[in-house]
Design a protein around this motif. Structure first.
Motif, PDB file in Angstrom:
ATOM      1  N   LYS A   1      35.777  44.790  33.240  1.00 40.97           N
ATOM      2  CA  LYS A   1      35.004  43.604  33.629  1.00 40.97           C
ATOM      3  C   LYS A   1      35.472  42.385  32.842  1.00 40.97           C
ATOM      4  O   LYS A   1      35.650  41.296  33.403  1.00 40.97           O
ATOM      5  CB  LYS A   1      33.512  43.834  33.378  1.00 40.97           C
ATOM      6  CG  LYS A   1      32.793  44.576  34.479  1.00 40.97           C
ATOM      7  CD  LYS A   1      31.296  44.633  34.186  1.00 40.97           C
ATOM      8  CE  LYS A   1      30.541  45.325  35.304  1.00 40.97           C
ATOM      9  NZ  LYS A   1      29.089  45.389  35.014  1.00 40.97           N
ATOM     10  N   SER A   2      35.656  42.542  31.544  1.00 39.96           N
ATOM     11  CA  SER A   2      36.130  41.449  30.706  1.00 39.96           C
ATOM     12  C   SER A   2      37.532  41.014  31.125  1.00 39.96           C
ATOM     13  O   SER A   2      37.833  39.809  31.194  1.00 39.96           O
ATOM     14  CB  SER A   2      36.128  41.891  29.241  1.00 39.96           C
ATOM     15  OG  SER A   2      36.642  40.877  28.411  1.00 39.96           O
ATOM     16  N   TRP A   3      38.378  41.988  31.443  1.00 42.86           N
ATOM     17  CA  TRP A   3      39.742  41.690  31.883  1.00 42.86           C
ATOM     18  C   TRP A   3      39.722  40.909  33.194  1.00 42.86           C
ATOM     19  O   TRP A   3      40.452  39.924  33.352  1.00 42.86           O
ATOM     20  CB  TRP A   3      40.510  43.008  32.052  1.00 42.86           C
ATOM     21  CG  TRP A   3      41.891  42.850  32.587  1.00 42.86           C
ATOM     22  CD1 TRP A   3      43.030  42.634  31.877  1.00 42.86           C
ATOM     23  CD2 TRP A   3      42.285  42.898  33.970  1.00 42.86           C
ATOM     24  NE1 TRP A   3      44.115  42.544  32.727  1.00 42.86           N
ATOM     25  CE2 TRP A   3      43.676  42.703  34.005  1.00 42.86           C
ATOM     26  CE3 TRP A   3      41.587  43.092  35.158  1.00 42.86           C
ATOM     27  CZ2 TRP A   3      44.389  42.687  35.211  1.00 42.86           C
ATOM     28  CZ3 TRP A   3      42.295  43.069  36.353  1.00 42.86           C
ATOM     29  CH2 TRP A   3      43.687  42.873  36.368  1.00 42.86           C
ATOM     30  N   LYS A   4      38.897  41.333  34.114  1.00 46.85           N
ATOM     31  CA  LYS A   4      38.800  40.688  35.428  1.00 46.85           C
ATOM     32  C   LYS A   4      38.448  39.213  35.308  1.00 46.85           C
ATOM     33  O   LYS A   4      39.009  38.368  36.015  1.00 46.85           O
ATOM     34  CB  LYS A   4      37.748  41.414  36.270  1.00 46.85           C
ATOM     35  CG  LYS A   4      37.479  40.779  37.624  1.00 46.85           C
ATOM     36  CD  LYS A   4      36.307  41.454  38.313  1.00 46.85           C
ATOM     37  CE  LYS A   4      35.936  40.724  39.597  1.00 46.85           C
ATOM     38  NZ  LYS A   4      34.732  41.305  40.236  1.00 46.85           N
ATOM     39  N   GLU A   5      37.537  38.884  34.408  1.00 56.77           N
ATOM     40  CA  GLU A   5      37.076  37.507  34.255  1.00 56.77           C
ATOM     41  C   GLU A   5      38.168  36.562  33.762  1.00 56.77           C
ATOM     42  O   GLU A   5      38.069  35.349  33.946  1.00 56.77           O
ATOM     43  CB  GLU A   5      35.887  37.465  33.291  1.00 56.77           C
ATOM     44  CG  GLU A   5      34.629  38.126  33.847  1.00 56.77           C
ATOM     45  CD  GLU A   5      33.529  38.261  32.814  1.00 56.77           C
ATOM     46  OE1 GLU A   5      33.791  37.886  31.638  1.00 56.77           O
ATOM     47  OE2 GLU A   5      32.438  38.736  33.160  1.00 56.77           O
ATOM     48  N   LYS A   6      39.212  37.127  33.158  1.00 55.40           N
ATOM     49  CA  LYS A   6      40.278  36.302  32.582  1.00 55.40           C
ATOM     50  C   LYS A   6      41.446  36.092  33.535  1.00 55.40           C
ATOM     51  O   LYS A   6      42.399  35.385  33.186  1.00 55.40           O
ATOM     52  CB  LYS A   6      40.793  36.959  31.295  1.00 55.40           C
ATOM     53  CG  LYS A   6      39.736  37.110  30.215  1.00 55.40           C
ATOM     54  CD  LYS A   6      40.275  37.920  29.045  1.00 55.40           C
ATOM     55  CE  LYS A   6      39.192  38.181  27.998  1.00 55.40           C
ATOM     56  NZ  LYS A   6      39.689  39.063  26.908  1.00 55.40           N
ATOM     57  N   GLN A   7      41.397  36.692  34.721  1.00 56.63           N
ATOM     58  CA  GLN A   7      42.542  36.640  35.615  1.00 56.63           C
ATOM     59  C   GLN A   7      42.634  35.326  36.382  1.00 56.63           C
ATOM     60  O   GLN A   7      41.623  34.700  36.702  1.00 56.63           O
ATOM     61  CB  GLN A   7      42.497  37.806  36.594  1.00 56.63           C
ATOM     62  CG  GLN A   7      42.562  39.158  35.932  1.00 56.63           C
ATOM     63  CD  GLN A   7      43.681  39.260  34.912  1.00 56.63           C
ATOM     64  OE1 GLN A   7      44.850  39.099  35.243  1.00 56.63           O
ATOM     65  NE2 GLN A   7      43.316  39.526  33.665  1.00 56.63           N
TER      66      GLN A   7
ATOM     67  N   ASP B   1      43.743  32.885  39.695  1.00 55.65           N
ATOM     68  CA  ASP B   1      43.329  32.964  41.098  1.00 55.65           C
ATOM     69  C   ASP B   1      44.275  33.797  41.966  1.00 55.65           C
ATOM     70  O   ASP B   1      43.887  34.233  43.053  1.00 55.65           O
ATOM     71  CB  ASP B   1      43.231  31.553  41.694  1.00 55.65           C
ATOM     72  CG  ASP B   1      42.068  30.764  41.115  1.00 55.65           C
ATOM     73  OD1 ASP B   1      41.145  31.392  40.555  1.00 55.65           O
ATOM     74  OD2 ASP B   1      42.099  29.523  41.203  1.00 55.65           O
TER      75      ASP B   1
ATOM     76  N   GLU C   1      26.886  44.171  43.110  1.00 54.40           N
ATOM     77  CA  GLU C   1      26.778  43.676  41.738  1.00 54.40           C
ATOM     78  C   GLU C   1      25.460  44.101  41.095  1.00 54.40           C
ATOM     79  O   GLU C   1      25.371  44.258  39.878  1.00 54.40           O
ATOM     80  CB  GLU C   1      26.920  42.153  41.712  1.00 54.40           C
ATOM     81  CG  GLU C   1      28.304  41.656  42.118  1.00 54.40           C
ATOM     82  CD  GLU C   1      29.421  42.291  41.306  1.00 54.40           C
ATOM     83  OE1 GLU C   1      29.293  42.330  40.061  1.00 54.40           O
ATOM     84  OE2 GLU C   1      30.411  42.746  41.902  1.00 54.40           O
TER      85      GLU C   1
END
Length: 212
Positions: free
Chosen positions: A68-74, A76, A108
């Motif tokens: 989840k943390s990784w996803k938020e940093k990706q 567009d 979610e």
């Protein structure tokens, strides 16, 4: 003569610099696997990163906050996708729960409670009634749940996910598949955190290839 010496010196310097960088940090066949037959992604304009998971998997449960943390940093251009694994009828029920929540627009809301039910409270969610109870407890109408859970649309999504996992040749959960080409496991990468680092490496690799 002086010019020739200068040019040779520059070439030696460049070679030394390249050598100092060494081989790629993550290597094919060691840290990740290249699929023999690439799997088509949902959007070819995005770099798709797919997590193959199972709600009843303790490793997936512990991987969830990391991913989840990784996803938020990706950026567009990266699309993160979850795809449930299913090797038996019970896992198929859980995959159906995932796609039911998605179809109802409550994924979610339900995603973490399903994980918690199985991994914290040790509920098996081994039949439709138990899954329905969890959905209703989280605000979903019982009749709507029953209609969608057994719908043709959800059944189709479950079958597609099963076929996709087979094409990925997953050996366990969680595993990541980058752009339908590269498969990453914790055992190969070294850890769950390393899985995400390998994914970052492959995303950058694909970006560079597309930019040429």
């Amino acid at each position: 003569m002086r010019i020739l010496v200068a040019v040779l010196g520059l070439m030696v310097s460049l070679v030394a610099c390249a050598d100092s960088q060494g081989p790629a940090k993550y290597q094919e066949g060691k840290h990740y696997v290249v699929l023999d037959n690439p799997v088509r992604t949902a959007n070819p304009n995005k770099i798709e990163v797919t997590e193959v998971f199972w709600y009843g998997c303790g490793h997936c449960f512990h991987f969830e906050p990391l991913v989840k943390s990784w996803k938020e940093k990706q950026a567009d251009d990266v699309a993160f996708v979850r795809s449930p694994a299913m090797w038996n009828k019970t896992m198929e029920l859980h995959a159906r729960a995932f796609y039911t929540a998605k179809a109802l627009g409550v994924l979610e809301t339900l995603h973490d409670p399903i994980f918690d039910a199985m991994n914290v409270r040790k509920q098996r969610l081994a039949n439709e009634a138990e899954i329905a109870e969890l959905f209703v407890a989280n605000g979903v109408d019982a009749d709507k749940f029953a209609k969608v859970f057994n719908s043709f649309g959800v059944t189709g999504k479950v079958r597609q996910a099963d076929a996709r996992a087979r094409s990925y040749r997953v050996t366990g959960t969680p595993e990541l598949v980058v752009d339908g080409k590269y498969r990453i496991s914790a055992s190969a990468a070294g850890s769950q955190q390393a899985m995400l680092e390998v994914a970052d490496f492959l995303v950058e690799k694909i970006r560079a290839e597309r930019a040429k």
